[in-house]
Design a protein around this motif. Structure first.
Motif, PDB file in Angstrom:
ATOM      1  N   THR A 210      -0.903   2.661 -14.302  1.00 10.97           N
ATOM      2  CA  THR A 210      -1.958   2.535 -13.299  1.00 10.97           C
ATOM      3  C   THR A 210      -2.285   1.066 -13.030  1.00 10.97           C
ATOM      4  OG1 THR A 210      -2.894   4.654 -13.987  1.00 10.97           O
ATOM      5  CG2 THR A 210      -4.320   3.210 -12.710  1.00 10.97           C
ATOM      6  N   GLY A 211      -2.148   0.212 -14.024  1.00 12.48           N
ATOM      7  CA  GLY A 211      -2.408  -1.212 -13.823  1.00 12.48           C
ATOM      8  C   GLY A 211      -1.458  -1.825 -12.806  1.00 12.48           C
ATOM      9  N   GLU A 212      -0.187  -1.411 -12.825  1.00 12.30           N
ATOM     10  CA  GLU A 212       0.773  -1.925 -11.851  1.00 12.30           C
ATOM     11  C   GLU A 212       0.422  -1.441 -10.444  1.00 12.30           C
ATOM     12  OE1 GLU A 212       4.553  -0.645 -13.186  1.00 12.30           O
ATOM     13  OE2 GLU A 212       4.413  -1.626 -15.137  1.00 12.30           O
ATOM     14  N   ILE A 213      -0.066  -0.198 -10.345  1.00 13.51           N
ATOM     15  CA  ILE A 213      -0.456   0.345  -9.042  1.00 13.51           C
ATOM     16  C   ILE A 213      -1.653  -0.429  -8.497  1.00 13.51           C
ATOM     17  CG2 ILE A 213      -1.365   2.397  -7.877  1.00 13.51           C
ATOM     18  CD1 ILE A 213       0.266   4.065  -9.892  1.00 13.51           C
ATOM     19  N   GLU A 214      -2.609  -0.737  -9.362  1.00 16.80           N
ATOM     20  CA  GLU A 214      -3.774  -1.512  -8.923  1.00 16.80           C
ATOM     21  C   GLU A 214      -3.357  -2.908  -8.465  1.00 16.80           C
ATOM     22  OE1 GLU A 214      -7.629  -0.150 -11.347  1.00 16.80           O
ATOM     23  OE2 GLU A 214      -5.964  -0.707 -12.641  1.00 16.80           O
TER      24      GLU A 214
ATOM     25  N   ARG B  82      -2.809  -6.627  -3.594  1.00 14.06           N
ATOM     26  CA  ARG B  82      -1.993  -7.535  -2.789  1.00 14.06           C
ATOM     27  C   ARG B  82      -1.948  -7.129  -1.323  1.00 14.06           C
ATOM     28  NH1 ARG B  82       3.231  -7.120  -6.316  1.00 14.06           N
ATOM     29  NH2 ARG B  82       4.214  -7.649  -4.317  1.00 14.06           N
ATOM     30  N   VAL B  83      -2.608  -6.024  -0.957  1.00 14.10           N
ATOM     31  CA  VAL B  83      -2.652  -5.612   0.448  1.00 14.10           C
ATOM     32  C   VAL B  83      -3.481  -6.634   1.225  1.00 14.10           C
ATOM     33  CG1 VAL B  83      -3.435  -3.839   2.059  1.00 14.10           C
ATOM     34  CG2 VAL B  83      -2.384  -3.183  -0.128  1.00 14.10           C
TER      35      VAL B  83
ATOM     36  N   TYR C 226       0.836  -1.210   0.000  1.00 16.58           N
ATOM     37  CA  TYR C 226       0.000   0.000   0.000  1.00 16.58           C
ATOM     38  C   TYR C 226       0.864   1.251   0.000  1.00 16.58           C
ATOM     39  CZ  TYR C 226      -3.211   3.622   1.547  1.00 16.58           C
ATOM     40  OH  TYR C 226      -3.945   4.789   1.643  1.00 16.58           O
ATOM     41  N   GLU C 227       1.929   1.245   0.769  1.00 17.11           N
ATOM     42  CA  GLU C 227       2.815   2.410   0.824  1.00 17.11           C
ATOM     43  C   GLU C 227       3.441   2.668  -0.540  1.00 17.11           C
ATOM     44  OE1 GLU C 227       6.760   4.015   3.280  1.00 17.11           O
ATOM     45  OE2 GLU C 227       5.929   2.023   3.651  1.00 17.11           O
ATOM     46  N   GLN C 228       3.888   1.601  -1.207  1.00 19.12           N
ATOM     47  CA  GLN C 228       4.503   1.749  -2.525  1.00 19.12           C
ATOM     48  C   GLN C 228       3.478   2.222  -3.551  1.00 19.12           C
ATOM     49  OE1 GLN C 228       6.363  -1.808  -3.996  1.00 19.12           O
ATOM     50  NE2 GLN C 228       7.035  -0.871  -5.904  1.00 19.12           N
ATOM     51  N   ALA C 229       2.261   1.661  -3.483  1.00 21.18           N
ATOM     52  CA  ALA C 229       1.210   2.025  -4.447  1.00 21.18           C
ATOM     53  C   ALA C 229       0.821   3.492  -4.305  1.00 21.18           C
ATOM     54  CB  ALA C 229      -0.011   1.129  -4.253  1.00 21.18           C
TER      55      ALA C 229
ATOM     56  N   TRP D 134       1.221   6.310  -7.190  1.00 22.58           N
ATOM     57  CA  TRP D 134       0.020   6.975  -7.699  1.00 22.58           C
ATOM     58  C   TRP D 134       0.112   8.490  -7.528  1.00 22.58           C
ATOM     59  CZ3 TRP D 134      -3.654   6.866 -10.966  1.00 22.58           C
ATOM     60  CH2 TRP D 134      -4.754   7.709 -10.837  1.00 22.58           C
ATOM     61  N   SER D 135       0.602   8.946  -6.397  1.00 17.48           N
ATOM     62  CA  SER D 135       0.740  10.383  -6.150  1.00 17.48           C
ATOM     63  C   SER D 135       1.685  11.012  -7.165  1.00 17.48           C
ATOM     64  CB  SER D 135       1.241  10.644  -4.726  1.00 17.48           C
ATOM     65  OG  SER D 135       0.318  10.182  -3.770  1.00 17.48           O
TER      66      SER D 135
END
Length: 229
Positions: free
Chosen positions: A56-60, A65-66, A32-35, A39-40
Protein backbone atom coordinates in the motif's frame (compact mmCIF):
# COMPACT_ATOMS: atom_id res chain seq x y z
CA UNK A 1 -11.09 61.67 -26.71
CA UNK A 2 -9.36 59.62 -29.39
CA UNK A 3 -6.23 58.77 -27.31
CA UNK A 4 -8.42 57.60 -24.41
CA UNK A 5 -10.44 55.36 -26.67
CA UNK A 6 -7.23 53.93 -28.08
CA UNK A 7 -5.98 53.03 -24.61
CA UNK A 8 -9.27 51.35 -23.75
CA UNK A 9 -9.13 49.18 -26.84
CA UNK A 10 -5.55 48.18 -26.04
CA UNK A 11 -6.50 47.21 -22.49
CA UNK A 12 -9.40 45.11 -23.81
CA UNK A 13 -7.12 43.31 -26.22
CA UNK A 14 -4.62 42.69 -23.42
CA UNK A 15 -7.28 41.07 -21.22
CA UNK A 16 -8.46 38.92 -24.07
CA UNK A 17 -4.90 37.93 -24.79
CA UNK A 18 -4.31 36.84 -21.18
CA UNK A 19 -7.54 34.87 -21.16
CA UNK A 20 -6.60 33.09 -24.33
CA UNK A 21 -3.28 31.94 -22.77
CA UNK A 22 -4.85 29.84 -19.98
CA UNK A 23 -3.51 26.30 -20.01
CA UNK A 24 -5.89 23.40 -20.49
CA UNK A 25 -6.02 20.76 -17.70
CA UNK A 26 -3.25 18.21 -17.88
CA UNK A 27 -4.15 14.87 -19.49
CA UNK A 28 -5.03 11.81 -17.37
CA UNK A 29 -2.22 10.76 -15.05
CA UNK A 30 -0.50 7.41 -15.75
CA UNK A 31 0.50 7.31 -12.06
CA UNK A 32 -3.15 7.46 -11.03
CA UNK A 33 -4.12 4.76 -13.51
CA UNK A 34 -1.35 2.47 -12.27
CA UNK A 35 -2.17 3.16 -8.60
CA UNK A 36 -5.88 2.40 -8.99
CA UNK A 37 -5.19 -0.86 -10.82
CA UNK A 38 -2.75 -2.02 -8.16
CA UNK A 39 -5.06 -1.01 -5.32
CA UNK A 40 -8.07 -2.78 -6.87
CA UNK A 41 -6.04 -5.97 -7.29
CA UNK A 42 -4.59 -5.83 -3.77
CA UNK A 43 -7.93 -5.15 -2.10
CA UNK A 44 -9.61 -7.95 -4.07
CA UNK A 45 -7.01 -10.38 -2.69
CA UNK A 46 -6.80 -9.23 0.93
CA UNK A 47 -9.93 -7.13 1.57
CA UNK A 48 -9.45 -4.87 4.62
CA UNK A 49 -6.05 -6.44 5.37
CA UNK A 50 -4.83 -4.57 2.28
CA UNK A 51 -4.74 -1.35 4.32
CA UNK A 52 -1.85 -2.77 6.39
CA UNK A 53 -0.05 -4.47 3.50
CA UNK A 54 3.43 -3.05 2.72
CA UNK A 55 2.46 -2.75 -0.95
CA UNK A 56 0.00 0.00 0.00
CA UNK A 57 2.93 2.36 0.61
CA UNK A 58 4.02 2.04 -3.03
CA UNK A 59 0.45 2.77 -4.16
CA UNK A 60 0.34 5.89 -2.00
CA UNK A 61 3.65 7.04 -3.48
CA UNK A 62 2.16 6.79 -6.97
CA UNK A 63 -0.92 8.77 -5.94
CA UNK A 64 1.24 11.51 -4.44
CA UNK A 65 3.02 11.92 -7.79
CA UNK A 66 -0.21 12.76 -9.64
CA UNK A 67 0.19 16.40 -10.85
CA UNK A 68 -1.99 18.95 -9.09
CA UNK A 69 -3.38 20.20 -12.39
CA UNK A 70 -4.26 16.72 -13.65
CA UNK A 71 -7.88 15.73 -14.22
CA UNK A 72 -7.15 12.83 -11.83
CA UNK A 73 -5.83 15.04 -9.01
CA UNK A 74 -9.07 15.14 -6.99
CA UNK A 75 -9.66 11.40 -7.38
CA UNK A 76 -6.06 10.67 -6.32
CA UNK A 77 -6.43 12.73 -3.15
CA UNK A 78 -9.74 11.01 -2.40
CA UNK A 79 -8.16 7.55 -2.68
CA UNK A 80 -5.25 8.65 -0.48
CA UNK A 81 -7.72 9.79 2.19
CA UNK A 82 -9.65 6.52 2.03
CA UNK A 83 -6.48 4.45 2.36
CA UNK A 84 -5.34 6.53 5.35
CA UNK A 85 -8.73 6.18 7.07
CA UNK A 86 -8.77 2.43 6.40
CA UNK A 87 -5.28 2.02 7.84
CA UNK A 88 -6.27 3.90 10.99
CA UNK A 89 -9.33 1.67 11.41
CA UNK A 90 -7.39 -1.57 10.91
CA UNK A 91 -4.66 -0.49 13.35
CA UNK A 92 -7.38 0.07 15.95
CA UNK A 93 -8.75 -3.43 15.27
CA UNK A 94 -5.26 -4.92 15.65
CA UNK A 95 -4.82 -3.09 18.96
CA UNK A 96 -8.13 -4.50 20.22
CA UNK A 97 -7.07 -8.03 19.26
CA UNK A 98 -3.74 -7.60 21.06
CA UNK A 99 -5.57 -6.36 24.15
CA UNK A 100 -7.83 -9.43 23.98
CA UNK A 101 -4.79 -11.70 23.85
CA UNK A 102 -3.21 -9.99 26.84
CA UNK A 103 -6.51 -10.24 28.70
CA UNK A 104 -6.71 -13.94 27.91
CA UNK A 105 -3.27 -14.41 29.46
CA UNK A 106 -4.37 -12.79 32.71
CA UNK A 107 -5.63 -15.26 35.29
CA UNK A 108 -9.05 -14.40 36.75
CA UNK A 109 -9.11 -13.59 40.46
CA UNK A 110 -11.77 -15.07 42.71
CA UNK A 111 -12.44 -16.18 46.26
CA UNK A 112 -10.22 -19.23 46.99
CA UNK A 113 -13.03 -20.74 49.05
CA UNK A 114 -15.22 -20.95 45.96
CA UNK A 115 -12.71 -21.81 43.25
CA UNK A 116 -11.87 -25.32 42.16
CA UNK A 117 -8.27 -25.47 40.94
CA UNK A 118 -7.50 -28.31 38.59
CA UNK A 119 -4.08 -29.87 39.08
CA UNK A 120 -2.79 -32.26 36.40
CA UNK A 121 -1.08 -35.40 37.63
CA UNK A 122 1.28 -35.45 34.66
CA UNK A 123 1.78 -33.02 31.79
CA UNK A 124 1.88 -34.61 28.30
CA UNK A 125 5.07 -34.31 26.33
CA UNK A 126 5.46 -31.06 24.46
CA UNK A 127 5.71 -30.55 20.72
CA UNK A 128 7.71 -27.80 18.97
CA UNK A 129 6.42 -24.29 19.60
CA UNK A 130 5.81 -23.67 15.89
CA UNK A 131 3.31 -26.54 15.55
CA UNK A 132 0.24 -24.29 15.72
CA UNK A 133 -2.57 -24.65 13.21
CA UNK A 134 -4.71 -22.08 11.49
CA UNK A 135 -8.14 -20.72 12.28
CA UNK A 136 -11.43 -22.50 12.89
CA UNK A 137 -12.48 -25.19 10.48
CA UNK A 138 -9.12 -26.99 10.85
CA UNK A 139 -8.34 -29.64 13.48
CA UNK A 140 -8.62 -27.26 16.41
CA UNK A 141 -5.82 -25.75 18.50
CA UNK A 142 -2.65 -27.79 18.89
CA UNK A 143 0.52 -27.41 20.93
CA UNK A 144 2.14 -24.15 19.81
CA UNK A 145 -1.05 -22.53 18.49
CA UNK A 146 -1.14 -18.78 19.37
CA UNK A 147 -3.58 -17.96 22.17
CA UNK A 148 -5.04 -15.22 19.99
CA UNK A 149 -6.63 -17.89 17.79
CA UNK A 150 -8.59 -19.17 20.79
CA UNK A 151 -9.89 -15.66 21.40
CA UNK A 152 -10.93 -14.75 17.88
CA UNK A 153 -10.97 -18.00 15.91
CA UNK A 154 -12.36 -21.51 15.77
CA UNK A 155 -15.88 -20.11 15.34
CA UNK A 156 -15.89 -19.08 18.98
CA UNK A 157 -15.97 -22.72 20.10
CA UNK A 158 -13.31 -22.36 22.82
CA UNK A 159 -13.86 -20.48 26.07
CA UNK A 160 -11.68 -19.62 29.01
CA UNK A 161 -11.96 -22.07 31.90
CA UNK A 162 -10.58 -22.27 35.43
CA UNK A 163 -6.85 -21.66 36.00
CA UNK A 164 -4.71 -24.78 36.11
CA UNK A 165 -1.87 -25.47 38.54
CA UNK A 166 0.81 -27.23 36.48
CA UNK A 167 3.39 -29.13 38.50
CA UNK A 168 6.79 -27.57 38.02
CA UNK A 169 5.39 -24.58 36.11
CA UNK A 170 2.88 -22.89 38.38
CA UNK A 171 -0.56 -21.50 37.55
CA UNK A 172 -1.48 -21.51 33.87
CA UNK A 173 -4.52 -20.33 31.95
CA UNK A 174 -6.96 -23.02 30.83
CA UNK A 175 -9.41 -23.13 27.90
CA UNK A 176 -12.04 -25.73 27.04
CA UNK A 177 -14.40 -26.61 24.20
CA UNK A 178 -17.87 -25.10 24.34
CA UNK A 179 -20.80 -27.37 25.14
CA UNK A 180 -22.55 -26.31 21.93
CA UNK A 181 -23.42 -29.32 19.76
CA UNK A 182 -21.99 -27.67 16.63
CA UNK A 183 -18.63 -27.15 18.37
CA UNK A 184 -18.42 -30.72 19.62
CA UNK A 185 -19.23 -32.02 16.15
CA UNK A 186 -16.55 -29.86 14.53
CA UNK A 187 -13.80 -30.45 17.12
CA UNK A 188 -14.59 -33.89 18.63
CA UNK A 189 -10.95 -34.55 19.57
CA UNK A 190 -11.04 -31.56 21.93
CA UNK A 191 -14.04 -32.69 23.97
CA UNK A 192 -13.19 -33.36 27.61
CA UNK A 193 -9.81 -31.72 27.08
CA UNK A 194 -8.20 -28.76 28.84
CA UNK A 195 -6.10 -26.47 26.62
CA UNK A 196 -3.25 -25.01 28.70
CA UNK A 197 -1.68 -21.66 27.74
CA UNK A 198 1.87 -20.50 28.46
CA UNK A 199 3.67 -17.43 27.04
CA UNK A 200 0.84 -16.69 24.61
CA UNK A 201 0.75 -20.17 23.05
CA UNK A 202 -0.84 -23.55 23.69
CA UNK A 203 1.39 -25.45 26.11
CA UNK A 204 -0.47 -28.77 26.15
CA UNK A 205 -3.79 -30.50 25.51
CA UNK A 206 -4.64 -32.28 28.76
CA UNK A 207 -7.50 -34.80 29.01
CA UNK A 208 -9.66 -33.91 31.98
CA UNK A 209 -9.55 -37.57 33.03
CA UNK A 210 -5.87 -37.08 33.90
CA UNK A 211 -6.58 -34.13 36.18
CA UNK A 212 -7.57 -33.98 39.82
CA UNK A 213 -9.53 -31.11 41.32
CA UNK A 214 -8.41 -29.52 44.57
CA UNK A 215 -11.00 -27.47 46.49
CA UNK A 216 -9.33 -24.93 48.78
CA UNK A 217 -11.24 -23.30 51.61
CA UNK A 218 -10.63 -20.01 53.34
CA UNK A 219 -9.56 -21.73 56.56
CA UNK A 220 -6.77 -23.58 54.74
CA UNK A 221 -8.58 -26.87 54.37
CA UNK A 222 -8.16 -28.85 51.15
CA UNK A 223 -10.40 -31.49 49.58
CA UNK A 224 -9.06 -33.34 46.51
CA UNK A 225 -10.91 -35.54 44.03
CA UNK A 226 -10.05 -37.19 40.73
CA UNK A 227 -11.71 -35.44 37.83
CA UNK A 228 -11.84 -38.64 35.80
CA UNK A 229 -13.85 -40.54 38.40
Amino acid sequence: MRPVMGLGLAALLLVLGVSGCRRAPAPPSPEYEQATKRWSSLYAQKLDDAYLDPATGEIEALLQRVPADSVDSVAAQDLLSRIDAGRTRMLAVAAEQQAAVESAQTLPTSDPSQTGIAQPQELPSEAPVDAGLGDAGMDGPQVGTPASELVAGYRGCFQRAMPVQVEGRGMREGWKLSERASCRLEFPSHANTMVLIEDGRVLALLPTSEMRTVQRYADGGVVASDAGR
